[in-house]
Motif scaffolding. Structure first.
Motif, short mmCIF file in Angstrom:
data_model
loop_
_atom_site.label_atom_id
_atom_site.label_comp_id
_atom_site.label_asym_id
_atom_site.label_seq_id
_atom_site.Cartn_x
_atom_site.Cartn_y
_atom_site.Cartn_z
N ASP A 123 -8.06 8.05 0.75
CA ASP A 123 -8.95 7.58 -0.33
C ASP A 123 -8.28 7.54 -1.69
OD1 ASP A 123 -11.20 7.00 1.23
OD2 ASP A 123 -11.81 9.11 1.25
N ILE A 124 -6.99 7.32 -1.71
CA ILE A 124 -6.27 7.15 -2.98
C ILE A 124 -6.44 5.71 -3.47
CG2 ILE A 124 -3.98 7.18 -4.06
CD1 ILE A 124 -3.33 9.53 -2.14
N ILE A 125 -6.42 4.78 -2.52
CA ILE A 125 -6.78 3.39 -2.84
C ILE A 125 -7.94 3.01 -1.94
CG2 ILE A 125 -4.50 2.69 -3.69
CD1 ILE A 125 -3.99 1.33 -1.01
N GLU A 126 -8.73 2.08 -2.39
CA GLU A 126 -9.89 1.65 -1.62
C GLU A 126 -9.47 0.57 -0.62
OE1 GLU A 126 -14.12 -0.57 -2.44
OE2 GLU A 126 -13.24 0.63 -4.05
N GLY A 127 -9.92 0.75 0.60
CA GLY A 127 -9.65 -0.26 1.62
C GLY A 127 -10.32 -1.56 1.23
N SER A 128 -9.56 -2.64 1.31
CA SER A 128 -10.10 -3.95 0.98
C SER A 128 -9.40 -5.00 1.84
CB SER A 128 -9.89 -4.26 -0.51
OG SER A 128 -8.52 -4.48 -0.77
N VAL A 129 -9.91 -6.20 1.78
CA VAL A 129 -9.33 -7.30 2.54
C VAL A 129 -7.87 -7.49 2.17
CG1 VAL A 129 -9.43 -9.79 2.91
CG2 VAL A 129 -11.53 -8.46 2.88
N VAL A 130 -7.55 -7.34 0.89
CA VAL A 130 -6.17 -7.53 0.44
C VAL A 130 -5.23 -6.54 1.14
CG1 VAL A 130 -4.61 -7.34 -1.53
CG2 VAL A 130 -6.80 -8.49 -1.79
N TRP A 131 -5.61 -5.26 1.19
CA TRP A 131 -4.75 -4.25 1.83
C TRP A 131 -4.68 -4.46 3.33
CZ3 TRP A 131 -1.55 -2.73 -1.39
CH2 TRP A 131 -1.89 -2.37 -2.69
N TYR A 132 -5.80 -4.84 3.94
CA TYR A 132 -5.78 -5.07 5.38
C TYR A 132 -4.94 -6.29 5.73
CZ TYR A 132 -9.40 -1.52 5.42
OH TYR A 132 -10.09 -0.34 5.26
N GLN A 133 -4.99 -7.31 4.89
CA GLN A 133 -4.13 -8.47 5.12
C GLN A 133 -2.66 -8.11 4.89
OE1 GLN A 133 -5.89 -11.51 2.64
NE2 GLN A 133 -7.09 -12.30 4.34
N PHE A 134 -2.40 -7.25 3.91
CA PHE A 134 -1.04 -6.78 3.69
C PHE A 134 -0.51 -6.11 4.96
CE2 PHE A 134 1.97 -3.45 2.67
CZ PHE A 134 2.89 -4.11 1.89
N ILE A 135 -1.31 -5.22 5.53
CA ILE A 135 -0.89 -4.52 6.75
C ILE A 135 -0.74 -5.52 7.90
CG2 ILE A 135 -1.63 -2.85 8.50
CD1 ILE A 135 -2.94 -1.25 6.16
N TYR A 136 -1.69 -6.43 8.06
CA TYR A 136 -1.64 -7.41 9.14
C TYR A 136 -0.39 -8.28 9.04
CZ TYR A 136 -2.63 -11.58 11.84
OH TYR A 136 -2.52 -12.63 12.73
N PHE A 137 -0.13 -8.86 7.88
CA PHE A 137 1.02 -9.75 7.73
C PHE A 137 2.34 -8.98 7.78
CE2 PHE A 137 -2.17 -12.77 6.03
CZ PHE A 137 -1.92 -13.81 6.91
N SER A 138 2.34 -7.74 7.34
CA SER A 138 3.55 -6.91 7.46
C SER A 138 3.89 -6.69 8.92
CB SER A 138 3.36 -5.57 6.75
OG SER A 138 3.26 -5.73 5.38
N PHE A 139 2.85 -6.40 9.71
CA PHE A 139 3.07 -6.21 11.14
C PHE A 139 3.56 -7.51 11.78
CE2 PHE A 139 1.87 -6.14 15.60
CZ PHE A 139 2.43 -4.94 15.99
N TYR A 140 2.98 -8.62 11.38
CA TYR A 140 3.38 -9.94 11.89
C TYR A 140 4.87 -10.18 11.63
CZ TYR A 140 3.60 -15.06 12.13
OH TYR A 140 3.95 -16.35 12.42
N VAL A 141 5.29 -9.97 10.38
CA VAL A 141 6.70 -10.19 10.02
C VAL A 141 7.59 -9.23 10.80
CG1 VAL A 141 8.38 -9.97 8.14
CG2 VAL A 141 6.23 -11.19 7.76
#
Length: 171
Positions: free
Chosen positions: A107-125
């Motif tokens: 809970d240091i940063i709030e989960g949001s679409v931006v962070w989830y997309q960051f994780i998703y696209f990082s995994f993709y790459v």
């Protein structure tokens, strides 16, 4: 259902998040090149004509489309150092994903679409970079190059996003 809001999220991901993930990936390659004594290092974000440069990073017109990095010489040039350079990009993607995930989890940063997309696209790459295959142009993926480097079967130190400057290129 796919709506207008989803299109905006997609465009945000495509034009802002993906180039940042590419920069993280390429920085991983350059980090290990630096550790092993590489010289004349440069990162290219995108393709096309040069828009601007900052330090050793050059941003191209189509900044959202792929990227690459290059270097010359390695002070420590062996199978292990080459393998680390090839997997360095994916390692940086993994570390950035785990960092963002842990910051959300704590809970240091709030989960949001931006962070989830960051994780998703990082995994993709990371996944497609490590997948051991040859691309249409004949260059190996980072994972394939790492395996070939360990077996001492890599003829040229080149992948789809990593290039070694040769003396001929400098003349």
């Amino acid at each position: 259902m796919f709506g207008l809001a989803d299109i905006v999220k997609f465009l945000l991901s495509f034009f802002l998040i993906m180039p940042f993930i590419t920069l993280i990936h390429l920085s991983g390659h350059i980090f290990f090149v630096s550790i092993f004594g590489g010289t004349e290092k440069k990162i290219y974000i995108g393709c096309g004509k040069k828009l601007f440069s900052f330090l050793t990073i050059e941003v191209r017109k189509y900044y959202f489309w792929n990227g690459s990095c290059e270097f010359k010489n390695l002070k420590h040039d062996n199978r292990f150092t080459n393998m680390m350079i090839y997997i360095g990009g994916s390692l940086f993607n993994l570390i950035s994903m785990l960092l963002v995930y842990s910051l959300i989890y704590q809970d240091i940063i709030e989960g949001s679409v931006v962070w989830y997309q960051f994780i998703y696209f990082s995994f993709y790459v990371m996944f497609f970079s490590l997948f051991p295959m040859y691309f249409a142009d004949g260059s190996p993926s980072d994972g394939k190059a790492a395996g070939l480097a360990l077996k001492n079967q890599l003829e040229e130190k080149v992948t789809d996003d990593l290039f070694v400057k040769k003396q001929d290129d400098l003349d």
